[in-house]
Design an enzyme around this catalytic site. Structure first.
Site, short mmCIF file in Angstrom:
data_model
loop_
_atom_site.label_atom_id
_atom_site.label_comp_id
_atom_site.label_asym_id
_atom_site.label_seq_id
_atom_site.Cartn_x
_atom_site.Cartn_y
_atom_site.Cartn_z
N CYS A 169 -48.71 23.68 -13.23
CA CYS A 169 -48.18 25.44 -12.99
C CYS A 169 -47.11 25.16 -11.62
CB CYS A 169 -49.09 25.97 -13.24
SG CYS A 169 -50.59 25.64 -11.98
N GLU A 191 -54.94 32.81 -12.68
CA GLU A 191 -53.81 31.97 -12.36
C GLU A 191 -52.86 31.68 -12.68
OE1 GLU A 191 -54.80 30.68 -9.47
OE2 GLU A 191 -56.20 31.66 -9.11
N GLU A 227 -40.73 29.16 -16.72
CA GLU A 227 -41.03 28.14 -16.42
C GLU A 227 -40.83 26.79 -17.93
OE1 GLU A 227 -45.53 29.20 -17.15
OE2 GLU A 227 -45.81 28.14 -15.13
N LYS A 284 -64.61 30.42 -23.00
CA LYS A 284 -63.20 30.35 -23.90
C LYS A 284 -62.27 29.15 -23.21
CE LYS A 284 -59.91 30.92 -25.68
NZ LYS A 284 -59.31 30.58 -25.98
P1 NAD Z 1 -51.91 29.94 -22.98
O1 NAD Z 1 -51.69 31.94 -21.93
O2 NAD Z 1 -51.49 30.23 -23.34
O3 NAD Z 1 -53.14 30.65 -22.90
C1 NAD Z 1 -54.13 30.21 -21.74
C2 NAD Z 1 -55.56 30.98 -22.50
O4 NAD Z 1 -55.64 31.64 -22.44
C3 NAD Z 1 -56.28 29.79 -23.91
O5 NAD Z 1 -57.25 30.11 -24.07
C4 NAD Z 1 -55.95 30.57 -24.85
O6 NAD Z 1 -56.36 30.79 -26.43
C5 NAD Z 1 -55.96 32.27 -23.58
N1 NAD Z 1 -54.91 33.73 -24.24
C6 NAD Z 1 -53.98 33.72 -25.29
N2 NAD Z 1 -53.34 34.63 -25.75
C7 NAD Z 1 -54.91 35.65 -25.01
C8 NAD Z 1 -54.80 37.08 -24.93
N3 NAD Z 1 -53.93 37.81 -26.22
N4 NAD Z 1 -56.07 37.73 -24.64
C9 NAD Z 1 -57.26 36.63 -23.94
N5 NAD Z 1 -57.22 35.13 -23.88
C10 NAD Z 1 -55.40 34.55 -24.55
O7 NAD Z 1 -51.37 29.42 -21.68
P2 NAD Z 1 -51.53 28.08 -21.79
O8 NAD Z 1 -49.95 27.01 -22.64
O9 NAD Z 1 -52.43 27.36 -22.40
O10 NAD Z 1 -51.12 26.85 -20.26
C11 NAD Z 1 -49.44 26.86 -19.63
C12 NAD Z 1 -50.10 28.26 -19.57
O11 NAD Z 1 -50.85 27.64 -18.49
C13 NAD Z 1 -48.55 27.86 -18.15
O12 NAD Z 1 -48.05 28.87 -17.99
C14 NAD Z 1 -49.27 27.72 -16.98
O13 NAD Z 1 -48.47 27.89 -15.55
C15 NAD Z 1 -50.10 28.76 -16.66
N6 NAD Z 1 -51.16 27.94 -16.04
C16 NAD Z 1 -51.73 28.70 -14.37
C17 NAD Z 1 -52.44 27.93 -13.64
C18 NAD Z 1 -52.60 28.63 -12.47
O14 NAD Z 1 -53.58 28.20 -11.88
N7 NAD Z 1 -51.99 28.66 -11.79
C19 NAD Z 1 -53.44 26.49 -14.14
C20 NAD Z 1 -52.97 26.09 -15.09
C21 NAD Z 1 -51.63 25.92 -16.20
#
Ligand code: NAD
Length: 474
Positions: free
Chosen positions: A280, A246, A380, A171
């Site tokens: 991130c 992550e 962040e 997903k």
């Molecule tokens: P997000 O958490 O809003 O969404 C990430 C994914 O999770 C999306 O596919 C979203 O649909 C899904 N999601 C959201 N709520 C959920 C739930 N309750 N249950 C299951 N899935 C759910 O994050 P974003 O805005 O898409 O991305 C930015 C964030 O990702 C930042 O915090 C960034 O630091 C982090 N990030 C971390 C890494 C790493 O490797 N550590 C890499 C890239 C991004």
């Protein structure tokens, strides 16, 4: 793009069971560039059923067969490289030069890292006590990815699942579905058996939560915010799944006065602004030794003012827009918070850059005289905003660096290799970048503390997808 309104399940592009859709918007133009179907629990059930059926046979394939498939994926990815780069340029605003050189490049780089690791990986290990330890694929894996590095995250999850003989349901972020569709087309063409890889688009709390709770999924691999990662962990607890996470970061970058200041400080600013600050592991807290503080401020201000902001369609090293209005508003709010907290605005500030009325463009911004208890040092921001914090000595620098709930990466600038070793050993972070040392594909990537658990990429990335069975008496 026809497949944007379908899901890839059991080796076919199928019509969703849910009737919901959402527009996909180009953040540089604010124009709608497509409509993505959003799945529901029934779509997830269908994909998991296909993945469960496929697991019986795919888990029994040999390493050689799986390596052959990965090499086919590589050839096809190379052919569709430009499609991937253009998709990420359109759906999340990555400037095309960077989209090719970093975003799409990750799809090839991580793949090679996993091929190298799988070649070396030992699936049966004879222990000194005579028992045999077998490393087996864990089962059906649920993979959830964010929008900021779409291909990087998808390949870091899908490829180790396929390399180890797992089957999976992906997903991707609902905001960046186009590159995910292209990737599904690549895997389809590579000839994976039906049901081994499945794609369901949709929203996190609906599709993602249904996956996390699903009794037939054995492992969830999640990349995204700490908030959503916590939700996945709670949802997965009932079925005692393995969960790898992550998550976010607020990475420190320690500048000692013995480094090449002109070069290292300019590069540090560029690294914070890269991908418009939406990484991130971006070095967003610049900790600077008092003895060179004024000079660092001069260099950093100039570097921020020289950071070009521009059209993602144009080639060049400029940064693009933020990826949507919510993100734009959040970054504006955090810049206001920084001003209200009393930090010194050194460069940039609120509003869009001059003449850029359309698109979610922001000014590269630097705050000086920040203290580590300010919100701009703790949260962040996920935009091109750097917080500069002074320190007096090495111990204080380490203590400020570690004073964060996160622990994804840390950065060090020093001309003294012994100091680099000494400080790196005390930093609580999954990676320490010394004097600009960059990430290499195949190395482990992941964080300490609230930045997550598990490591992606290369051999450690494969390990996450394996179960262990001990054979006694053979
Ligand atoms: P997000 O958490 O809003 O969404 C990430 C994914 O999770 C999306 O596919 C979203 O649909 C899904 N999601 C959201 N709520 C959920 C739930 N309750 N249950 C299951 N899935 C759910 O994050 P974003 O805005 O898409 O991305 C930015 C964030 O990702 C930042 O915090 C960034 O630091 C982090 N990030 C971390 C890494 C790493 O490797 N550590 C890499 C890239 C991004």
């Amino acid at each position: 793009m026809e497949n944007l309104q379908k899901f890839y399940i059991n080796g076919e592009w199928v019509a969703p069971l849910s009737g919901q859709t959402m527009p996909v918007i180009n953040p540089a133009t604010e124009e709608v560039i497509g409509t993505v179907a959003l799945g529901n629990e029934a779509d997830v059930d269908r994909a998991v059923a296909a993945a469960s059926r496929a697991f019986d046979q795919f888990s029994q394939t040999s390493k050689a067969e799986r390596l052959d498939l990965l090499r086919k994926v590589k050839t096809i990815t190379e052919r569709r490289f430009e499609d991937l780069a253009q998709a990420m340029r359109m759906e999340m605003g990555a400037p095309i030069t960077m989209s090719r050189g970093a975003q799409a490049d990750a799809a090839i780089g991580h793949l090679q890292g996993f091929i190298d690791a799988l070649e070396e990986h030992e699936e049966r290990i004879k222990l000194k006590n005579g028992d045999i330890m077998v490393r087996e694929p864990i089962g059906v894996c649920g993979l959830i990815t964010p929008w900021n590095w779409p291909m990087n995250q998808i390949t870091l999850k899908v490829l180790p699942a396929l390399a180890t003989g797992c089957t999976c349901v992906l997903k991707p972020s609902e905001h960046t579905p186009i590159s995910a569709v292209i990737y599904a087309e690549i895997l389809d063409e590579a000839g994976y058996p039906a049901g081994v890889f499945n794609l369901v688009q949709g929203e996190g709390p609906v599709v993602g939560a249904a996956m996390s709770r699903h009794p037939d999924i054995q492992m969830m691999s999640f990349t995204g915010s700490t908030r959503a990662g916590t939700a996945v962990t709670c949802d997965a607890a009932e079925t005692v799944k393995r969960v790898t996470l992550e998550l976010g970061g607020k990475s420190p970058n320690i500048v000692f006065d013995d480094c090449d200041l002109a070069e290292r400080v300019s590069a540090s600013v560029a690294e914070c602004m890269f991908n418009t600050g939406q990484s991130c592991d971006a070095p967003t807290r610049l900790l600077v030794e008092q003895s060179c503080y004024d000079e660092v401020l001069r260099i950093a201000k100039k570097a921020a003012e020289e950071t070009a902001v521009g059209d993602p369609e144009k080639e060049g090293d400029h940064i693009g827009p933020l990826f949507d209005k919510i993100q734009f508003d959040r970054v504006q709010t955090m810049i206001k918070v920084g001003i209200d907290e009393g930090a010194t605005l050194l460069a940039g500030g609120m509003g869009k850059p001059d003449g850029m009325d359309k698109g979610w463009f922001v000014k590269p911004t630097i705050f000086a005289d920040v203290t580590n208890d300010m919100r701009i040092a703790r949260e962040e921001i996920f935009g091109p905003v750097l917080s500069i914090i002074p320190f007096d000595n090495e111990n204080e620098a380490i203590s400020i660096a570690n004073d964060t709930p996160y622990g994804l990466a840390a950065y060090l600038q020093t001309g003294d290799p012994e100091r680099a070793e000494r400080v790196a050993a005390r930093l609580k972070a999954g990676a320490v970048h010394i004097n600009g040392g960059g990430f290499n594909y195949g190395s482990p990537f992941g964080g300490y503390k609230q930045s997550g658990n598990g490591r992606e990429g290369g051999m450690m990335g494969l390990e996450d997808y394996l179960e262990t069975k001990t054979l006694h008496g053979l």
